[in-house]
Write a protein that holds these residues in place. Structure first.
Motif, mmCIF file in Angstrom:
data_model
loop_
_atom_site.group_PDB
_atom_site.id
_atom_site.type_symbol
_atom_site.label_atom_id
_atom_site.label_comp_id
_atom_site.label_asym_id
_atom_site.label_seq_id
_atom_site.Cartn_x
_atom_site.Cartn_y
_atom_site.Cartn_z
ATOM 1 N N CYS B 23 -23.065 -42.476 -74.995
ATOM 2 C CA CYS B 23 -24.656 -42.802 -74.320
ATOM 3 C C CYS B 23 -25.600 -42.087 -75.349
ATOM 4 C CB CYS B 23 -24.803 -42.409 -73.027
ATOM 5 S SG CYS B 23 -26.435 -42.518 -72.466
ATOM 6 N N ASP B 24 -26.336 -42.886 -75.833
ATOM 7 C CA ASP B 24 -27.511 -42.364 -76.916
ATOM 8 C C ASP B 24 -28.790 -42.637 -76.020
ATOM 9 O OD1 ASP B 24 -25.198 -43.058 -79.299
ATOM 10 O OD2 ASP B 24 -26.709 -41.475 -79.648
ATOM 11 N N PRO B 25 -29.220 -41.653 -75.606
ATOM 12 C CA PRO B 25 -30.538 -41.818 -74.714
ATOM 13 C C PRO B 25 -31.676 -42.220 -75.594
ATOM 14 C CG PRO B 25 -30.082 -39.484 -75.043
ATOM 15 C CD PRO B 25 -28.896 -40.226 -75.731
ATOM 16 N N ILE B 26 -32.721 -42.410 -75.115
ATOM 17 C CA ILE B 26 -33.861 -42.672 -75.818
ATOM 18 C C ILE B 26 -34.405 -41.145 -76.363
ATOM 19 C CG2 ILE B 26 -36.510 -43.260 -75.598
ATOM 20 C CD1 ILE B 26 -35.460 -45.370 -73.733
ATOM 21 N N SER B 27 -35.025 -41.252 -77.396
ATOM 22 C CA SER B 27 -35.331 -40.006 -77.986
ATOM 23 C C SER B 27 -36.565 -39.373 -77.316
ATOM 24 C CB SER B 27 -36.021 -40.360 -79.481
ATOM 25 O OG SER B 27 -36.246 -38.797 -80.067
ATOM 26 N N GLY B 28 -36.260 -37.914 -76.905
ATOM 27 C CA GLY B 28 -37.214 -37.325 -76.358
ATOM 28 C C GLY B 28 -37.204 -37.371 -74.950
ATOM 29 N N HIS B 29 -36.239 -38.154 -74.377
ATOM 30 C CA HIS B 29 -35.860 -38.089 -72.844
ATOM 31 C C HIS B 29 -34.908 -36.905 -72.604
ATOM 32 C CE1 HIS B 29 -36.653 -42.468 -71.558
ATOM 33 N NE2 HIS B 29 -37.639 -42.001 -72.262
ATOM 34 N N THR B 30 -35.386 -35.983 -71.547
ATOM 35 C CA THR B 30 -34.720 -34.737 -71.170
ATOM 36 C C THR B 30 -33.810 -35.120 -70.137
ATOM 37 O OG1 THR B 30 -36.508 -34.061 -69.564
ATOM 38 C CG2 THR B 30 -36.725 -33.419 -71.691
ATOM 39 N N SER B 66 -15.146 -35.844 -66.766
ATOM 40 C CA SER B 66 -16.036 -34.756 -67.389
ATOM 41 C C SER B 66 -17.100 -35.527 -68.231
ATOM 42 C CB SER B 66 -15.201 -33.830 -68.013
ATOM 43 O OG SER B 66 -14.483 -34.331 -69.519
ATOM 44 N N ALA B 67 -17.876 -34.584 -68.584
ATOM 45 C CA ALA B 67 -18.943 -35.191 -69.240
ATOM 46 C C ALA B 67 -19.537 -34.063 -69.928
ATOM 47 C CB ALA B 67 -20.187 -36.085 -68.569
ATOM 48 N N GLU B 68 -20.228 -34.253 -71.354
ATOM 49 C CA GLU B 68 -20.995 -33.356 -72.228
ATOM 50 C C GLU B 68 -22.315 -33.974 -72.562
ATOM 51 O OE1 GLU B 68 -17.265 -30.736 -73.860
ATOM 52 O OE2 GLU B 68 -18.279 -31.966 -75.110
ATOM 53 N N ARG B 69 -23.031 -33.029 -72.767
ATOM 54 C CA ARG B 69 -24.152 -33.623 -73.597
ATOM 55 C C ARG B 69 -24.718 -32.494 -74.410
ATOM 56 N NH1 ARG B 69 -30.359 -34.854 -71.228
ATOM 57 N NH2 ARG B 69 -31.006 -36.185 -73.061
ATOM 58 N N THR B 70 -24.917 -32.990 -75.634
ATOM 59 C CA THR B 70 -25.582 -32.310 -76.875
ATOM 60 C C THR B 70 -26.881 -32.065 -76.943
ATOM 61 O OG1 THR B 70 -23.604 -33.279 -78.235
ATOM 62 C CG2 THR B 70 -25.103 -31.968 -79.440
ATOM 63 N N GLY B 71 -27.367 -30.839 -76.569
ATOM 64 C CA GLY B 71 -28.693 -30.674 -76.447
ATOM 65 C C GLY B 71 -29.447 -31.841 -75.682
ATOM 66 N N GLU B 72 -30.410 -32.378 -76.161
ATOM 67 C CA GLU B 72 -30.999 -33.691 -75.377
ATOM 68 C C GLU B 72 -30.781 -34.919 -76.068
ATOM 69 O OE1 GLU B 72 -35.095 -32.679 -74.704
ATOM 70 O OE2 GLU B 72 -34.898 -30.858 -73.486
ATOM 71 N N SER B 73 -29.702 -34.986 -76.582
ATOM 72 C CA SER B 73 -29.449 -36.259 -77.191
ATOM 73 C C SER B 73 -27.987 -36.828 -76.649
ATOM 74 C CB SER B 73 -29.283 -36.172 -78.679
ATOM 75 O OG SER B 73 -28.145 -35.005 -78.948
ATOM 76 N N VAL B 74 -27.220 -37.025 -77.426
ATOM 77 C CA VAL B 74 -25.918 -37.972 -77.054
ATOM 78 C C VAL B 74 -25.253 -37.210 -75.892
ATOM 79 C CG1 VAL B 74 -24.433 -37.135 -78.769
ATOM 80 C CG2 VAL B 74 -24.168 -39.198 -78.049
ATOM 81 N N SER B 75 -24.547 -37.967 -75.102
ATOM 82 C CA SER B 75 -23.641 -37.668 -74.140
ATOM 83 C C SER B 75 -22.541 -38.300 -74.081
ATOM 84 C CB SER B 75 -24.377 -37.918 -72.683
ATOM 85 O OG SER B 75 -23.360 -37.555 -71.502
#
Lengths: 117, 113
Positions: B23-30, B66-75
């Motif tokens: 998943c690539d979220p919208i940039s800036g979405h926390t 399980s799930a991971e998220r890199t900073g506030e970007s891709v999960s």
């Protein structure tokens, strides 16, 4: 704990008639309320939200919703239904103030709306 | 601007294999959420990331998920040793923070044969 209910699994309405999709909620403080729509074979889309202010909220595609604090409801309405409004509708709620890191938006089970030509 | 994107759009896998959904979220979405939706059903919450806080994993159905998220970007959502009951559409959503509306991706349709 917060919760949200959509008492009707299915709503059928004739094209041109007004439609209502019901939502009730339970929170300990003030609610933030949302409606989302999922058209067939498409993703979920945000319709409208109530945060504060006017109890009548207007959203996309001619939809509106009325926040009623005494009845803890946030029913979705449209004055004249279109066949293209046929979709799955989800109500969601969140407490205004997050008490724990696990507070988050809660979605209702969804209501399937069928508008009959 | 770009919305939430998910890949792959469709995944067919054999029972017992591992799968990774992105998943690539919208940039800036926390805030970032993962949900599961079985055919004609509602949203089943899986996991929630909010900024740098520990994720809310309370919805994960088993330790195979399980799930991971890199900073506030891709999960990435990982399902190990897939079972037929894992077949569903997996939806990702992001929002500015959890006070705001969620923007959903198109989903990944997972079929376990």
């Amino acid at each position: 704990a917060q919760s949200v209910a959509q008492p009707e699994d299915q709503v059928n309405v004739a094209e041109g008639n007004p439609l209502t999709v019901k939502c009730t909620y339970s929170v300990s403080g003030n609610p933030y309320l949302f409606w989302y729509v999922q058209y067939p074979n498409r993703g979920l889309q945000f319709l409208l939200k109530y945060i504060t202010g006017d109890n009548l909220v207007k959203g996309s595609y001619g939809f509106e919703a009325e926040f009623n604090k005494s009845q803890t409801s946030f029913h979705l309405k449209k004055p004249s239904a279109l066949v293209s409004d046929s979709a799955l509708y989800f109500c969601a709620v969140r407490e205004e103030f997050m008490k724990t890191s696990y507070d988050k938006v809660i979605f209702g089970p969804g209501t399937s709306l069928s508008v009959i030509p | 601007g770009a919305g939430v994107s998910q890949s792959p759009s469709n995944k067919v896998t054999e029972k017992g294999k591992d799968v990774e959904l992105r998943c690539d979220p919208i940039s800036g979405h926390t805030a970032l959420y993962w949900y599961r939706q079985r055919l004609g059903q509602g949203l089943e919450f899986l996991i929630y990331f909010q900024g740098n806080s520990a994720p809310d994993k309370s919805g994960l159905p088993s330790d195979r998920f399980s799930a991971e998220r890199t900073g506030e970007s891709v999960s990435t959502l990982t399902i190990q040793r897939t079972q037929q009951e894992d077949s569903a559409v997996y939806l990702c959503a992001s929002s500015l923070d959890d006070l705001y509306e969620q923007y959903f991706g198109p989903g990944t349709r997972l079929t376990v044969t």
